[in-house]
Structures are given as C-alpha cells and as structure tokens.
Design a protein around this motif. Sequence first.
Motif, PDB file in Angstrom:
ATOM      1  N   TRP A 125       0.850  -1.196   0.000  1.00 52.67           N
ATOM      2  CA  TRP A 125       0.000   0.000   0.000  1.00 52.67           C
ATOM      3  C   TRP A 125       0.886   1.247   0.000  1.00 52.67           C
ATOM      4  CZ3 TRP A 125      -1.031   3.512   4.250  1.00 52.67           C
ATOM      5  CH2 TRP A 125      -2.108   4.365   4.039  1.00 52.67           C
ATOM      6  N   ILE A 126       0.695   2.111  -0.983  1.00 48.71           N
ATOM      7  CA  ILE A 126       1.498   3.324  -1.102  1.00 48.71           C
ATOM      8  C   ILE A 126       0.647   4.519  -0.709  1.00 48.71           C
ATOM      9  CG2 ILE A 126       2.854   4.777  -2.638  1.00 48.71           C
ATOM     10  CD1 ILE A 126       3.434   2.335  -4.328  1.00 48.71           C
ATOM     11  N   ASN A 127       1.068   5.195   0.334  1.00 49.57           N
ATOM     12  CA  ASN A 127       0.339   6.360   0.808  1.00 49.57           C
ATOM     13  C   ASN A 127       0.841   7.589   0.074  1.00 49.57           C
ATOM     14  OD1 ASN A 127      -0.791   8.524   2.230  1.00 49.57           O
ATOM     15  ND2 ASN A 127      -0.760   7.391   4.162  1.00 49.57           N
ATOM     16  N   GLN A 128       0.034   8.112  -0.843  1.00 52.93           N
ATOM     17  CA  GLN A 128       0.392   9.299  -1.612  1.00 52.93           C
ATOM     18  C   GLN A 128      -0.579  10.447  -1.343  1.00 52.93           C
ATOM     19  OE1 GLN A 128       0.790   7.545  -5.640  1.00 52.93           O
ATOM     20  NE2 GLN A 128       2.940   8.166  -5.462  1.00 52.93           N
ATOM     21  N   ASP A 129      -1.022  10.499  -0.114  1.00 48.79           N
ATOM     22  CA  ASP A 129      -1.912  11.591   0.284  1.00 48.79           C
ATOM     23  C   ASP A 129      -1.120  12.899   0.292  1.00 48.79           C
ATOM     24  OD1 ASP A 129      -3.767  13.268   1.388  1.00 48.79           O
ATOM     25  OD2 ASP A 129      -3.746  12.342   3.376  1.00 48.79           O
ATOM     26  N   ALA A 130      -1.433  13.787  -0.638  1.00 47.20           N
ATOM     27  CA  ALA A 130      -0.683  15.042  -0.786  1.00 47.20           C
ATOM     28  C   ALA A 130      -0.857  15.971   0.410  1.00 47.20           C
ATOM     29  CB  ALA A 130      -1.127  15.752  -2.059  1.00 47.20           C
ATOM     30  N   LYS A 131      -1.925  15.772   1.174  1.00 47.81           N
ATOM     31  CA  LYS A 131      -2.203  16.666   2.303  1.00 47.81           C
ATOM     32  C   LYS A 131      -1.491  16.220   3.585  1.00 47.81           C
ATOM     33  CE  LYS A 131      -6.805  17.913   0.581  1.00 47.81           C
ATOM     34  NZ  LYS A 131      -8.258  17.916   0.905  1.00 47.81           N
ATOM     35  N   ALA A 132      -0.905  15.028   3.573  1.00 48.22           N
ATOM     36  CA  ALA A 132      -0.299  14.491   4.798  1.00 48.22           C
ATOM     37  C   ALA A 132       1.219  14.589   4.742  1.00 48.22           C
ATOM     38  CB  ALA A 132      -0.712  13.034   4.983  1.00 48.22           C
ATOM     39  N   ASN A 133       1.831  14.969   5.855  1.00 43.20           N
ATOM     40  CA  ASN A 133       3.289  14.943   5.929  1.00 43.20           C
ATOM     41  C   ASN A 133       3.748  13.521   6.218  1.00 43.20           C
ATOM     42  OD1 ASN A 133       2.970  14.487   8.708  1.00 43.20           O
ATOM     43  ND2 ASN A 133       3.162  16.665   9.200  1.00 43.20           N
TER      44      ASN A 133
END
Length: 573
Positions: A476-484
């Motif tokens: 699973w790749i977390n690419q949430d642009a809003k999260a650091n």
Amino acid sequence: MRAGYVRTALRHVHLYQSKNLAKDGLKLQSTQDLLQSLGFVKQTQSGLVHWLPLGLRTLNKIKAIIRNRMEANGKAQEVSLSLLSPKALWENTGRWNNGELFKLRDSKESDYCLAPTCEEEITSLMGSYISSYKDLPLTVYQIGRKYRDEKRPRGGLLRGREFLMKDAYSFDQTEQDAIKTFENMNNTYDLIFKDLRVPFVSAWADSGAIGGDLSKEYHFVHQSGEDTVLECDGCHQVSNVEKCHSYPQETNTYVGDVSVRYALNTARDTLICLYYPSNRTLNWNLVLAAMERDVDSSLADASNEKVLQLFHADKSEDDLMFSSVVRVMDCRLSSKSKFPDFPLTQYLKSNFSQLDDVSLVDAEEGEICGACEEGTLKGSKSIEVGHTFFLGQKYSKLLNAKFTTKDNTEQVCEMGCYGIGVSRLVAAIAQVTRDEMGLRWPRSVAPFQISLCAAKSDELLEEVASSLQTWNSDTWINQDAKANLGRKIATSHSLGIPVCVIVGKKQWPFVKLEVRAPYMTDKWRASQSQHRDAWGWECDDSAETGTVSEPVQKHTVHKDHLKDVVGVILTDM
C-alpha cells in the motif's frame, strides 16, 4: 507509479487521519468504532454493516486460509446454498418456532426463513444425492452470509444480525467413522487457527440447541470476552463452563442458603430434587451425568411450579404418597446448610433415595478438576470464534438422509457440523491484537503486508517499489498530498500494516523500516547478525521491541537489500 501497487485512493483514510489520529482517541474507541473510523466497515443499523475495501481484503484473506485447509486437510467440497429456507424443513426438525429466525412470506403465501445455519438444508440436499455406501464419507462446506434476529446485537461484528460464517457438514456410514471425521476436522481447525497466527485454545463444550454428543469450541483468550474457559493445571484439559466438571477444595462445608430445582425422570413417575448452594449456578450437563441421563431434558427450562404440576397430574393422594423421590445433593452442601421446605406433604421415606457428593453447579477458578481429580482449574475470559459438533443421526433421521449398505440394507447417515465465524474473526483478531497505536494485524490477515511512505520523493519511491515487486499486490502506497511523512507513518501504524517502509532523501541510500506485527519466532535475529554488515542492516534493540508489548520495532537497511530484509521479517511473522 507501476500498476499493481495500491495507492491511497480511499477518502475514508484521509478523513480518519485528519480527525482521529490522536493516540488517546484510539485508546478510548471500542474495537468496532476503531474498525469503522479506520474504514474497514460501516455500520448502517444495529447488527448490520457494509464491508469497505480494507475490511474486505482482511475478510478475503481469512476466507482463503479456511478454504486452503478445508480442501487440503478436511477433504471437503465447497457449495453455496440458498439463503431462503422453506418452513417445512424447519418444522420437520422442530426448529421453526425459534424466536431468532428472520421469517418472510412470498407472493404464493409460502413461508421461509433467512438461514442462520444450514443443518436442515444441507441434510435435505445431500440426502437427495447419497444413495449408496460408496457415496460416503462426504464433507461439504460453504462460506456465506447467515442471519439471526438478535434481540440485543452488540460488539459490532462480534454479535450481529447478519454475519459471514464458514459452515461444514459431514456424512458417514457409522458412528465410529463419524467420530473419526469429527476428530480430523478438529485437527483441520487447529491448522486453520495456527495459520491465522493468533494464540487460541480449543475447549470441550456443550452442544446446546444444535444437538449431538461431542462438541469443541475454539476461543481467543481475552479479558473482554463474554465466555469463560477453564484449564486444569494438572491434566491440561480445557472446557467451557457448561462442560467443565469440578469439585471444591473441601467438600460439605457450605452453610448458607440452598436452592432447589425440581425435575422428572424420562418416564415422569419420579420426582428429582436437585439441591445446590444458592450462590452458584445449576449445570444441566452435570445433572444429566449424575442421573445417568434419566432426566426429562424438555423440562430443563420449566419452573418448579410447572414440574410439580406435571408430577401431580392424574395422581391421587395415595399415588403421590407411594411415588418415588430422588434427592440429589451437591457435594458442597453440609448438614448445616439452610434447606428449603420439601414440596410433598405426604410421602413414604422408604420410597426416597439420595445421591450425595456429586457436583451439580458451574465450575469456578480454584476448584479441583473433575476430569483428573488432582489439578486446579484456572479460568480465563475468552471470545468464541469456532465450534465443531458430532451430531449423530439427529438431523439425518428426521430428514431421511439414508444410504444402502454393502448388505443391501437401508441405514441412516451419521453426521457432524463445523462452524467458524468468519466476520466475527475480523473483530476478534482486531480486539485481541490492537494496542494504543491502533490495529495490529498478524501478517496472515493484514489488509496489506507492506506500506510505503515518503515525503515528496516520487523517484526514490518508484525505485523502492520496484525492489518490492514480489509483494506488489500486497503493498500500500500512501500518496496523500495533504499528509506529511509523520502522518503517513502514523496512518500505516493505526491501520495495522505489519511493515512500514519509510523513504527519504536524508538517509538515502538507506531505508527505514518500522515493524508493527509481533514476530512468531526470533529466527530473523540470526539473519540480522549474519548479514548486518553486508546488507547494512541495523536494528534498534534498545528495548524488547517486536514483542506483543512493544508496538513498533525500527530497522535500517541499504536499499539494495531491502527485499532481502523484508522477506526475512515477513517470514518470521
């Protein structure tokens, strides 16, 4: 990004990490609320849920484990029965009046129920195919939805009105063959629960409404459980409360109030008076054993008044005077115990008999094991997740499931049934493995085995993803642009993903790993010691990390050997 890797496209994850990621919030949430806020399920009404992508992945992994063992070791064939079951079948077995059935009527005025279990349907179905001894033994199973009109659904997936269940049914020629099948299926269940990688116990149990003479339950031991299992520290037999036989450390010492339950023998011509301490619970299985099963079990839930009414029916005063009476005394009672008044005003003492020093009540921790009469019982709260039954001919006789023997005679099939609460397992595993950081799935059932987290290093992330292509469908790749980066890591940990791979330019070409799932063995330590220098593999051993009590273990490895290290770690989980 390469196809096959799963990105963070689920908005429920973003919503969760922006609102509820605080540790205190996680600790205070019930497991059902945690599963819901993390996006595994969505409860629509009491006892009903929708399965979301993360929950469905875990559910499907549990199903795959069950299917693998059922077909390999249980030698079972998979079927899928209709959820609608006609009234006539349930009337044949006397179970139509069960208050937990969801009932409905079609446009032709025919009555059905939504199946909570399938003994009726499967026996009728297999009975139409079994004709000869050559067709046996036969075991079939299914994994599907079941329905029970629970009056007080609670615990979310632990006690719902709609649930997923694996139910299997066996058909054999003889009782001996059927017991062998029962034993083999219990061995298969042992393998299934070992594959789940969550500690479990199997306990001898009461068959209850299903019927039959042999029964085993499978439990996860946890303080939140509604059930209790008792284990002897001598013979190590494990039983649930209904099936456990115990003796007090000292007999005949109780001096308090005594309760009495009245019963009748099977011929209903003998009154049975069961005396036991008022502060304990009468155990009907022990009553049956004490009376060598000569008790009318249909009156187990009848009031004392009802039993006495039946005993008095059609009897004159003289008949009552000459009636037989058996008094059964629990071994905890003494001559100083405070007994209630006897219900008969006229009787002959010569018609009385008495059983002393038998155990009639539910066992308690600290008492002596009734099986070996030496060890002491220890009790544990637990969550039931599976149940197996030897049924005998209870359903096959009523539903005419017969076969022709070698001698060309007609014989009724011997049966067994075997259940696992599949959706219940999701909640039970989550409950017993969670910690202050969130869920902590074992590798076998985690929605993803690996998560990839990076700040904004897309090209580095691509290179790391390529090295982990062995697990591309389970990464699973977390690419949430809003999260650091910190929030991405926290999200991975709260979702319970076993291995979090952290990529950043500062430490490159080294990659950090944070391990969430507890290890099953410590073989990885030998590999780490052997390859430390060659692989650039360092591990933070400042605390006893990687154990059940420590939520995260940290590693650093050179990117060229990331695949090797991840493989070693996952194999050991």
